[in-house]
Design a protein around this motif. Structure first.
Motif, PDB file in Angstrom:
ATOM      1  N   HIS A  89     -35.382  51.561  18.901  1.00  0.00           N
ATOM      2  CA  HIS A  89     -35.701  50.353  18.310  1.00  0.00           C
ATOM      3  C   HIS A  89     -35.690  49.102  19.388  1.00  0.00           C
ATOM      4  O   HIS A  89     -34.889  49.155  20.120  1.00  0.00           O
ATOM      5  CB  HIS A  89     -34.819  49.826  17.194  1.00  0.00           C
ATOM      6  CG  HIS A  89     -34.976  48.731  16.407  1.00  0.00           C
ATOM      7  ND1 HIS A  89     -36.005  48.669  15.589  1.00  0.00           N
ATOM      8  CD2 HIS A  89     -34.419  47.506  16.336  1.00  0.00           C
ATOM      9  CE1 HIS A  89     -36.157  47.324  15.109  1.00  0.00           C
ATOM     10  NE2 HIS A  89     -35.064  46.724  15.606  1.00  0.00           N
ATOM     11  N   ASP A 107     -37.105  42.730  14.223  1.00  0.00           N
ATOM     12  CA  ASP A 107     -38.125  42.774  13.200  1.00  0.00           C
ATOM     13  C   ASP A 107     -38.200  41.402  12.584  1.00  0.00           C
ATOM     14  O   ASP A 107     -38.645  40.404  13.251  1.00  0.00           O
ATOM     15  CB  ASP A 107     -37.622  43.842  12.371  1.00  0.00           C
ATOM     16  CG  ASP A 107     -37.695  45.120  12.684  1.00  0.00           C
ATOM     17  OD1 ASP A 107     -38.518  45.469  13.752  1.00  0.00           O
ATOM     18  OD2 ASP A 107     -36.849  46.088  12.500  1.00  0.00           O
ATOM     19  N   SER A 108     -37.944  41.172  11.327  1.00  0.00           N
ATOM     20  CA  SER A 108     -38.484  39.885  10.279  1.00  0.00           C
ATOM     21  C   SER A 108     -36.961  38.874  10.596  1.00  0.00           C
ATOM     22  O   SER A 108     -36.859  37.928  10.083  1.00  0.00           O
ATOM     23  CB  SER A 108     -38.529  40.194   9.066  1.00  0.00           C
ATOM     24  OG  SER A 108     -37.505  40.942   8.411  1.00  0.00           O
TER      25      SER A 108
END
Length: 143
Positions: A89, A107-108
């Protein structure tokens, strides 16, 4: 800045001096540093050793001249972005001038990490984030 690109001869009859091409060479405002790790999963101690070697500023003038007879004015650059990898990741640490802090983008999710690069280093070590791509921006007057 104007640089010279030597001409290239495509046949064996090129005994004469080749014509050089002049081209405009401008130095970039952003410089990248890539760190390659031996494995996808390194220890916290290895990450710490790597980050201990990373500075939050650098003088990019050394890239352009190693000739003492032709010194180049210092050209400071500041670390602005770090891409890091952990457990298949990627995350990104980005300096935000409005917040005057490093932000972690995952990510978000976007979180404040802290006001210094030392905060980024600590977060990387604690979470085993392996820094891979570092982006430095030239410091302009008034910055």
């Amino acid at each position: 800045t104007v640089g010279e690109l030597p001409g290239i001869c495509q046949n064996d009859s090129c005994a004469k001096e080749l014509i050089k091409q002049k081209l405009h060479v401008s130095r970039p405002d952003v410089y990248s540093l890539v760190i390659v790790h031996e494995s996808e999963s390194v220890s916290q101690a290895d990450i710490k050793r790597t980050l201990d070697a990373v500075e939050s500023t650098m003088d990019v003038a050394a890239i352009y001249s190693d000739d003492p007879a032709h010194p180049v004015e210092p050209k400071p650059a500041v670390l602005r972005h770090v891409n890091a990898f952990a457990f298949a990741h990627y995350v990104a640490f980005t300096w935000n001038e409005v917040a005057n802090a490093w932000l972690l983008r995952d990510d978000s999710v976007c979180k404040v990490v802290g006001p210094s690069f030392e905060d980024v280093k600590a977060k990387c070590i604690a979470n085993r984030y392996q820094p891979g791509l570092l982006l430095y921006e030239i410091v302009t007057r008034g910055q």
